[in-house]
Design a protein around this motif. Structure first.
Motif, PDB file in Angstrom:
ATOM      1  N   UNK A  22      -9.393   2.477  24.264  1.00 36.60           N
ATOM      2  CA  UNK A  22      -8.378   3.109  25.248  1.00 36.60           C
ATOM      3  C   UNK A  22      -7.144   4.010  24.646  1.00 36.60           C
ATOM      4  N   UNK A  23      -7.232   4.049  23.296  1.00 30.24           N
ATOM      5  CA  UNK A  23      -6.205   4.899  22.570  1.00 30.24           C
ATOM      6  C   UNK A  23      -6.582   6.383  22.808  1.00 30.24           C
ATOM      7  N   UNK A  24      -7.598   6.619  22.672  1.00 29.60           N
ATOM      8  CA  UNK A  24      -7.939   8.113  22.675  1.00 29.60           C
ATOM      9  C   UNK A  24      -8.626   8.519  24.032  1.00 29.60           C
ATOM     10  N   UNK A  25      -8.637   7.590  24.909  1.00 28.42           N
ATOM     11  CA  UNK A  25      -9.198   7.929  26.411  1.00 28.42           C
ATOM     12  C   UNK A  25      -8.392   7.676  27.566  1.00 28.42           C
ATOM     13  N   UNK A  26      -8.500   8.571  28.548  1.00 26.71           N
ATOM     14  CA  UNK A  26      -7.766   8.117  29.835  1.00 26.71           C
ATOM     15  C   UNK A  26      -8.398   8.954  31.047  1.00 26.71           C
ATOM     16  N   UNK A  27      -7.626   8.681  32.069  1.00 26.85           N
ATOM     17  CA  UNK A  27      -7.956   9.386  33.242  1.00 26.85           C
ATOM     18  C   UNK A  27      -6.841   9.883  33.949  1.00 26.85           C
ATOM     19  N   UNK A  28      -7.003  10.977  34.790  1.00 25.57           N
ATOM     20  CA  UNK A  28      -5.939  11.218  35.628  1.00 25.57           C
ATOM     21  C   UNK A  28      -5.784  10.460  36.979  1.00 25.57           C
ATOM     22  N   UNK A  29      -5.123  10.526  37.955  1.00 22.23           N
ATOM     23  CA  UNK A  29      -5.174   9.766  38.987  1.00 22.23           C
ATOM     24  C   UNK A  29      -4.297  10.419  40.418  1.00 22.23           C
ATOM     25  N   UNK A  30      -5.282  10.772  41.250  1.00 19.35           N
ATOM     26  CA  UNK A  30      -4.584  11.224  42.637  1.00 19.35           C
ATOM     27  C   UNK A  30      -4.876  10.446  43.598  1.00 19.35           C
ATOM     28  N   UNK A  31      -4.029   9.773  44.180  1.00 28.66           N
ATOM     29  CA  UNK A  31      -4.081   8.751  45.067  1.00 28.66           C
ATOM     30  C   UNK A  31      -3.511   8.920  46.356  1.00 28.66           C
ATOM     31  N   UNK A  32      -4.242   8.961  47.496  1.00 28.48           N
ATOM     32  CA  UNK A  32      -3.665   9.099  48.945  1.00 28.48           C
ATOM     33  C   UNK A  32      -3.861   7.821  49.730  1.00 28.48           C
ATOM     34  N   UNK A  33      -2.648   7.256  50.352  1.00 26.70           N
ATOM     35  CA  UNK A  33      -2.818   6.242  51.014  1.00 26.70           C
ATOM     36  C   UNK A  33      -2.321   6.700  52.390  1.00 26.70           C
ATOM     37  N   UNK A  34      -3.208   6.603  53.426  1.00 31.41           N
ATOM     38  CA  UNK A  34      -2.783   6.764  54.930  1.00 31.41           C
ATOM     39  C   UNK A  34      -2.611   5.561  55.754  1.00 31.41           C
ATOM     40  N   UNK A  35      -1.427   5.597  56.371  1.00 26.31           N
ATOM     41  CA  UNK A  35      -1.138   4.541  57.466  1.00 26.31           C
ATOM     42  C   UNK A  35      -1.271   5.284  58.759  1.00 26.31           C
ATOM     43  N   UNK A  36      -0.960   4.762  59.790  1.00 27.93           N
ATOM     44  CA  UNK A  36      -0.987   5.288  61.155  1.00 27.93           C
ATOM     45  C   UNK A  36       0.054   6.341  61.346  1.00 27.93           C
ATOM     46  N   UNK A  37       1.065   6.248  60.732  1.00 31.96           N
ATOM     47  CA  UNK A  37       2.289   7.360  60.672  1.00 31.96           C
ATOM     48  C   UNK A  37       2.455   8.200  59.540  1.00 31.96           C
ATOM     49  N   UNK A  38       1.987   7.777  58.443  1.00 29.82           N
ATOM     50  CA  UNK A  38       2.416   8.504  57.191  1.00 29.82           C
ATOM     51  C   UNK A  38       1.092   8.799  56.155  1.00 29.82           C
TER      52      UNK A  38
END
Length: 206
Positions: free
Chosen positions: A102-118
């Motif tokens: 895990x030292x020389x590898x990784x990943x990006x993260x794009x996370x979308x949380x949807x509620x009823x209003x936001x």
């Protein structure tokens, strides 16, 4: 394939969660990193739902905490063990060992949380979230790249430098899960390391 994703239409409370995790290797000449993105895709939702801030509907705080805890889990015993197992499945094909998995590898993260209003978008790295609103594109996130003055300032303060558009000549992005070779300054908090998992979080009305 280095990408992994989450697409939960209902988390049990009416909220939906979508995410993409783009794996990479710290050395741009090796096509490695899928084990980190795969691990994150399996663990992220569980960490988020267990967080008190999420249960209290403090979603921005919950996402921020979840990113930090996810990174800690990757570096912990369970994370290292699982990543080695995932890596060992592919070593016969790529010839790359499981040392410092895990030292020389990784990943990006794009996370979308949807509620009823936001709609909340939490981003670390250079994967992008875009909303189509009445036929027009609305940016939900912006890339974390070495040429950004804010990102470069943090990198230099942590003892790093930018070489040919890459952090210490390696990564061409500045925030991610994993990549612990860039997070070794024990005297610095996690969000002040050369590479940090701390997300930028934006909130939008539905």
């Amino acid at each position: 394939m280095e990408d992994a994703a989450i697409h939960e239409l209902d988390l049990g409370d009416g909220n939906a969660l979508f995410a993409v995790f783009d794996g990479h290797g710290g050395n741009p000449f090796f096509n490695i990193g899928p084990e980190v993105s795969e691990y994150v895709s399996k663990e992220f939702t569980k960490i988020l739902l267990a967080e008190k801030a999420y249960k209290d509907k403090n979603y921005i705080e919950a996402l921020d905490i979840t990113f930090r805890k996810m990174d800690e889990k990757i570096e912990g015993p369970d994370g290292v063990k699982t990543l080695k197992q995932l890596r060992n499945k592919s070593t016969a094909q790529d010839g790359y060992g499981d040392d410092n998995v895990n030292g020389g590898t990784g990943c990006t993260a794009n996370v979308v949380l949807m509620t009823d209003k936001k709609i909340y978008c939490a981003n670390a790295g250079d994967s992008r979230g875009v909303l189509s609103r009445q036929g027009k594109a609305v940016e939900l996130s912006f890339d974390h790249k070495p040429e950004s003055p804010e990102e470069e300032q943090r990198i230099v303060a942590a003892g790093g430098n930018i070489v040919m558009g890459r952090v210490n000549g390696g990564l061409n992005l500045t925030r991610s899960f994993g990549d612990f070779d860039y997070k070794r300054k024990k005297e610095l908090p996690y969000d002040k390391q050369m590479i940090t998992c701390k997300p930028d979080i934006k909130e939008f009305n539905r």
